[in-house]
Enzyme design. Sequence first.
Site, PDB file in Angstrom:
ATOM      1  N   LYS A   1     -53.725  11.810 -32.764  1.00  0.00           N
ATOM      2  CA  LYS A   1     -53.146  11.260 -34.004  1.00  0.00           C
ATOM      3  C   LYS A   1     -53.632  12.087 -35.194  1.00  0.00           C
ATOM      4  O   LYS A   1     -54.718  12.703 -35.150  1.00  0.00           O
ATOM      5  CB  LYS A   1     -53.490   9.785 -34.208  1.00  0.00           C
ATOM      6  CG  LYS A   1     -54.985   9.438 -34.285  1.00  0.00           C
ATOM      7  CD  LYS A   1     -55.578   9.453 -35.682  1.00  0.00           C
ATOM      8  CE  LYS A   1     -57.084   9.206 -35.641  1.00  0.00           C
ATOM      9  NZ  LYS A   1     -57.868   9.713 -36.725  1.00  0.00           N
TER      10      LYS A   1
ATOM     11  N   ASP B   1     -59.436   2.830 -33.828  1.00  0.00           N
ATOM     12  CA  ASP B   1     -58.165   3.567 -33.728  1.00  0.00           C
ATOM     13  C   ASP B   1     -57.393   3.242 -32.447  1.00  0.00           C
ATOM     14  O   ASP B   1     -56.258   3.699 -32.275  1.00  0.00           O
ATOM     15  CB  ASP B   1     -58.430   5.092 -33.702  1.00  0.00           C
ATOM     16  CG  ASP B   1     -58.845   5.624 -35.058  1.00  0.00           C
ATOM     17  OD1 ASP B   1     -58.577   4.950 -36.071  1.00  0.00           O
ATOM     18  OD2 ASP B   1     -59.428   6.723 -35.100  1.00  0.00           O
TER      19      ASP B   1
HETATM   20  O1  C5P Z   1     -64.438   1.768 -34.462  1.00  0.00           O
HETATM   21  P1  C5P Z   1     -65.145   3.024 -34.070  1.00  0.00           P
HETATM   22  O2  C5P Z   1     -66.150   2.794 -32.979  1.00  0.00           O
HETATM   23  O3  C5P Z   1     -64.226   4.148 -33.764  1.00  0.00           O
HETATM   24  O4  C5P Z   1     -65.967   3.464 -35.357  1.00  0.00           O
HETATM   25  C1  C5P Z   1     -67.018   4.395 -35.294  1.00  0.00           C
HETATM   26  C2  C5P Z   1     -67.907   4.223 -36.507  1.00  0.00           C
HETATM   27  O5  C5P Z   1     -67.214   4.634 -37.700  1.00  0.00           O
HETATM   28  C3  C5P Z   1     -68.345   2.798 -36.788  1.00  0.00           C
HETATM   29  O6  C5P Z   1     -69.509   2.471 -36.093  1.00  0.00           O
HETATM   30  C4  C5P Z   1     -68.580   2.820 -38.295  1.00  0.00           C
HETATM   31  O7  C5P Z   1     -69.817   3.416 -38.583  1.00  0.00           O
HETATM   32  C5  C5P Z   1     -67.511   3.781 -38.796  1.00  0.00           C
HETATM   33  N1  C5P Z   1     -66.279   3.095 -39.224  1.00  0.00           N
HETATM   34  C6  C5P Z   1     -66.288   2.376 -40.405  1.00  0.00           C
HETATM   35  N2  C5P Z   1     -65.131   1.767 -40.831  1.00  0.00           N
HETATM   36  C7  C5P Z   1     -63.989   1.877 -40.113  1.00  0.00           C
HETATM   37  C8  C5P Z   1     -63.964   2.623 -38.907  1.00  0.00           C
HETATM   38  C9  C5P Z   1     -65.125   3.226 -38.496  1.00  0.00           C
HETATM   39  O8  C5P Z   1     -67.320   2.264 -41.078  1.00  0.00           O
HETATM   40  N3  C5P Z   1     -62.872   1.308 -40.565  1.00  0.00           N
END
Ligand code: C5P
Length: 294
Positions: free
Chosen positions: A11, A137
Amino acid sequence: MDQLTLYAPAKVNLGLKVLRRRADGYHDILSLVQTVNICDRLTFRRVDGSDIVVECPDPEIPTGADNLVVRAARSLMTWMDMKTGFMIHLEKRIPAGAGLGGGSSDAAATLRGVNRMLGGPCDRETLHGLAAQVGSDVPFLLEGGTAVMEGRGERLRPLQAALLDLVLVFPEAAVDTPWAFQNMKIGLTDEAPYIRFLNSLPAFERLDVDRLIDSLENDFLPLVADRFPQVGAAFEAVGETSPRAASLSGTGSTVYGIYDSPANAVRAAEHLSKLGFRALVCRSLPAPLEDPEL
Ligand code: C5P
């Protein structure tokens, strides 16, 4: 069904605004996201026993319990309260740590693939719930196509599929997403043209690419270009190839340009390659990816 092969598309974030920090440590974001035709390939095979084994010829990709493919398959098994063995062969084409959602897309393909091989016990809503637990995502990548992403990324407003010619440039930098979120400065963004534009788009609307290009903005670009000069250099080089717009995907490190024809995208990629950048031409990939029953 003993074996199934699915493609997991990358993406690109066509703009990204961070709206606020949340009490749960995440951030509320607003982003227009688009799947493109650079795909990992996953082959699922049922095996005896209860282990989920991921094999990947790329030695850089860890295949243990932290791999999002393993986490996605386990979350589905836990929901079903059963254990079935799977061997999942993962062929990587999407660069890792590049802001292209490669691991998240592999997880989304795993939820679809394992669910399908088990006869489809999870409905779409349940799969979305499991996807959101695996990563912010992942719900979007279950669907693909063109969508506005809100909340921490799990709330989606699908749009009509957009047709875009892009060039992706991969600087030699792996950006740590938590670092990027922790270190970016959240501005007073409510009046940003990008926010007003995305908020004005009803679901299933056709994307006005001119308006997108006029308002395109990624809040991570200044931070990431400052920390990784090679990202700033890539952004400048793309800007010199007459794109309609150029920006960073997600928290980077991929920089992209949008072009007004496939031929101009090819010309830009050739020019960038001659300058020593790793550049790839790609196109938007419309939804649905496959799986109309999902
Ligand atoms: O959701 P995911 O595990 O992909 O996110 C990885 C990290 O990115 C989270 O632990 C957080 O630190 C940060 N993040 C965030 N806000 C979001 C998406 C991700 O702070 N909307």
